[in-house]
Motif scaffolding. Structure first.
Motif, PDB file in Angstrom:
ATOM      1  N   VAL A  48       0.868  -1.187   0.000  1.00 49.85           N
ATOM      2  CA  VAL A  48       0.000   0.000   0.000  1.00 49.85           C
ATOM      3  C   VAL A  48       0.895   1.224   0.000  1.00 49.85           C
ATOM      4  CG1 VAL A  48      -1.819   1.242   1.207  1.00 49.85           C
ATOM      5  CG2 VAL A  48      -1.766  -1.271   1.271  1.00 49.85           C
ATOM      6  N   THR A  49       0.728   2.094  -0.987  1.00 47.90           N
ATOM      7  CA  THR A  49       1.564   3.293  -1.110  1.00 47.90           C
ATOM      8  C   THR A  49       0.676   4.539  -1.074  1.00 47.90           C
ATOM      9  OG1 THR A  49       1.449   3.270  -3.524  1.00 47.90           O
ATOM     10  CG2 THR A  49       3.254   2.023  -2.489  1.00 47.90           C
ATOM     11  N   GLY A  50       1.344   5.697  -0.984  1.00 45.80           N
ATOM     12  CA  GLY A  50       0.610   6.968  -0.999  1.00 45.80           C
ATOM     13  C   GLY A  50       1.518   8.118  -0.612  1.00 45.80           C
ATOM     14  N   THR A  51       0.878   9.257  -0.377  1.00 48.69           N
ATOM     15  CA  THR A  51       1.607  10.461   0.046  1.00 48.69           C
ATOM     16  C   THR A  51       0.845  11.129   1.183  1.00 48.69           C
ATOM     17  OG1 THR A  51       0.459  11.840  -1.569  1.00 48.69           O
ATOM     18  CG2 THR A  51       2.548  10.821  -2.271  1.00 48.69           C
ATOM     19  N   THR A  52       1.593  11.950   1.925  1.00 56.60           N
ATOM     20  CA  THR A  52       0.997  12.724   3.020  1.00 56.60           C
ATOM     21  C   THR A  52       1.608  14.109   3.049  1.00 56.60           C
ATOM     22  OG1 THR A  52       0.654  12.845   5.408  1.00 56.60           O
ATOM     23  CG2 THR A  52       2.674  11.762   4.652  1.00 56.60           C
ATOM     24  N   SER A  53       0.809  15.046   3.526  1.00 58.07           N
ATOM     25  CA  SER A  53       1.305  16.420   3.673  1.00 58.07           C
ATOM     26  C   SER A  53       2.045  16.614   4.984  1.00 58.07           C
ATOM     27  CB  SER A  53       0.137  17.408   3.577  1.00 58.07           C
ATOM     28  OG  SER A  53      -0.829  17.130   4.603  1.00 58.07           O
ATOM     29  N   ALA A  54       2.070  15.567   5.818  1.00 57.22           N
ATOM     30  CA  ALA A  54       2.759  15.665   7.113  1.00 57.22           C
ATOM     31  C   ALA A  54       3.838  14.584   7.184  1.00 57.22           C
ATOM     32  CB  ALA A  54       1.759  15.506   8.252  1.00 57.22           C
ATOM     33  N   PRO A  55       4.960  14.762   6.526  1.00 55.71           N
ATOM     34  CA  PRO A  55       5.991  13.736   6.476  1.00 55.71           C
ATOM     35  C   PRO A  55       6.693  13.455   7.798  1.00 55.71           C
ATOM     36  CG  PRO A  55       6.790  15.744   5.460  1.00 55.71           C
ATOM     37  CD  PRO A  55       5.343  15.979   5.750  1.00 55.71           C
ATOM     38  N   THR A  56       6.445  14.291   8.797  1.00 54.52           N
ATOM     39  CA  THR A  56       7.138  14.075  10.076  1.00 54.52           C
ATOM     40  C   THR A  56       6.378  13.146  11.001  1.00 54.52           C
ATOM     41  OG1 THR A  56       6.064  16.051  11.005  1.00 54.52           O
ATOM     42  CG2 THR A  56       8.246  16.338   9.955  1.00 54.52           C
ATOM     43  N   ASP A  57       5.175  12.732  10.627  1.00 52.02           N
ATOM     44  CA  ASP A  57       4.365  11.868  11.481  1.00 52.02           C
ATOM     45  C   ASP A  57       4.203  10.485  10.851  1.00 52.02           C
ATOM     46  OD1 ASP A  57       3.587  13.706  13.653  1.00 52.02           O
ATOM     47  OD2 ASP A  57       2.656  14.826  12.004  1.00 52.02           O
TER      48      ASP A  57
END
Length: 449
Positions: A48-57
């Motif tokens: 399962v892949t994806g992106t997030t706007s909060a890379p520190t969490d």
């Protein structure tokens, strides 16, 4: 307005502004995207892949189990660019999953469904392509999924005769880590196929055909050009089932005796049922295959006969057929079993209470059960009625394996070793017992077949 009230008003304005102003952390849940395959092969790892706007969490992958209870399967810290990858191994079935990321600004949740189904597979056979009759051959089996993963499970071996369309299951065997070895013992040319069942992890499949030729283990007789074939054609006797010569000696059963009476035995014969024995043996036939035949002899020579056929078998000496002479019926001309037909078929035989061929009023030594005729078509007899069963083979000296023209011949030496005297040129086919236990018999010169 007094100075004190002005001060209170300013402090209140500042407090409200502070509460309404954005903080350093995001004031809203992160922007979270998810990508996952809708279907995967059971037993494999889904990514399962994806992106997030909060890379520190950290991002977690949760699994929904029985009763709708969610449990964390794995977590990962996104890369600096916000991308992440989460892995989970899936058993067969439909699976509810979710990706969760909690930040100071809130929690983002994305649910998804992945179906894990059976993978297509392929099976293959390889190994021996020829095997001598009676011997075993090893076939190698390989079973993998189409994406190359070895399969462990149960498979079946099926076979059909080359000339047949009917399949028969030959057995079930275990495949471990994608490989197995199967031993086969075909008695004819057989095409084999591996068939695997459908399981929750793999789909059913079948291999291509693998044909193993059954080849004769003995000498194959090929009739020389111009040489006559037997006038009577006999069916091939049954294939031998046990290893070696497997020679047995038995008393004459009621069934066998009924077939002998009024054929090879009749009233007035010098020996009766109690003096005779049925010898069954494996032998190498003219087609090179091991077959099983039988011969009746006097009980006093039964053990010597057993030794003879053990040695003939060990030497792979070819014998055309070994039927009891009763098969050919009664001969009024010979006053016993029809030896003329037996010779016309090239048959080998023993006891036959009859007259001498060419001198039917003289009792044949076969009447006592101490004589054996071998390969009668290729080894004719000079009788009072001429050379029988044919003249052409009397002049031939080959194939040496089946014609006896010298006392040094292997078959003649084997017979002599166990007390059976060869008649030579007067009767190429005839062997008369003269060993230990033989009764007084006429001089050799009168041993006419």
């Amino acid at each position: 307005m007094t100075p004190g009230r002005v001060l209170l008003t300013l402090l209140g304005t500042l407090l409200v502004g502070t509460l309404m102003a954005p903080t350093a952390a995001s004031a809203a849940p992160p922007d979270l995207t998810v990508n996952a395959p809708a279907r995967v092969y059971a037993g494999t790892v889904a990514i399962v892949t994806g992106t997030t706007s909060a890379p520190t969490d950290a991002v977690s992958l949760d699994y929904r189990g029985r009763g709708g209870v969610w449990s964390v399967v794995t977590t990962a810290l996104p890369a600096a660019d916000g991308s992440y990858a989460l892995r989970i191994g899936l058993d067969p079935g439909t699976h509810r999953l979710r990706v969760v990321q909690a930040t100071g600004g809130g929690t983002a949740v994305r649910e998804l469904t992945i179906v894990a189904g059976a993978a297509p597979s392929r099976a293959s056979l390889s190994g021996a392509t020829r095997v001598a009759d009676g011997k075993t051959a090893t076939l190698q089996v390989r079973w993998v999924t189409t994406d190359g993963r070895p399969v462990t499970g149960s498979a079946q071996l099926w076979g059909r005769r080359r000339s047949s369309t009917t399949w028969e299951r030959r057995g079930t065997f275990a495949v471990r880590s994608g490989v197995a070895a199967v031993r086969v013992r075909p008695r004819v040319d057989v095409s084999y196929q591996v068939r695997t069942p459908s399981t929750p992890y793999v789909r059913a499949t079948a291999s291509g055909l693998w044909t193993v030729d059954n080849v004769p283990p003995g000498y194959v007789f090929r009739r020389p050009s111009g040489a006559p074939a037997p006038r009577i054609k006999l069916p091939a006797q049954p294939r031998a089932k046990k290893a070696g010569a497997d020679v047995t000696i038995n008393k004459i059963s009621a069934r066998v005796w009924r077939s002998m009476k009024r054929r090879s035995w009749h009233r007035g014969c010098p020996v009766g049922r109690s003096s005779l024995r049925l010898v069954r043996t494996n032998y190498f036939a003219y087609d090179g295959y091991r077959r099983r035949g039988e011969i009746v002899v006097n009980k006093s020579v039964a053990k010597a006969t057993r030794r003879v056929f053990r040695d003939l078998y060990a030497a792979k000496a070819p014998i055309r057929s070994l039927y009891r002479v009763d098969r050919f019926g009664w001969s009024r001309r010979l006053r016993g079993g029809d030896d003329m037909k037996s010779m016309a078929a090239g048959n080998s035989s023993g006891f036959n209470c009859r007259g001498v061929v060419g001198r039917p009023r003289t009792r044949s030594p076969h009447s006592t059960g101490r004589s054996i005729d071998i390969n009668t078509w290729e080894n004719p007899y000079r009788s009072g009625w001429g050379i029988v069963p044919n003249r052409e083979w009397d002049r031939r000296r080959s194939p040496a394996r089946v014609v006896y023209r010298s006392s040094s011949h292997l078959v003649v030496r084997i017979m002599a070793r166990h007390g059976f005297w060869w008649m030579g040129s007067s009767d190429w086919q005839h062997f008369q017992y003269r060993g230990r236990g033989a009764r007084t018999l006429p001089p050799p010169a009168t041993f006419l077949d």
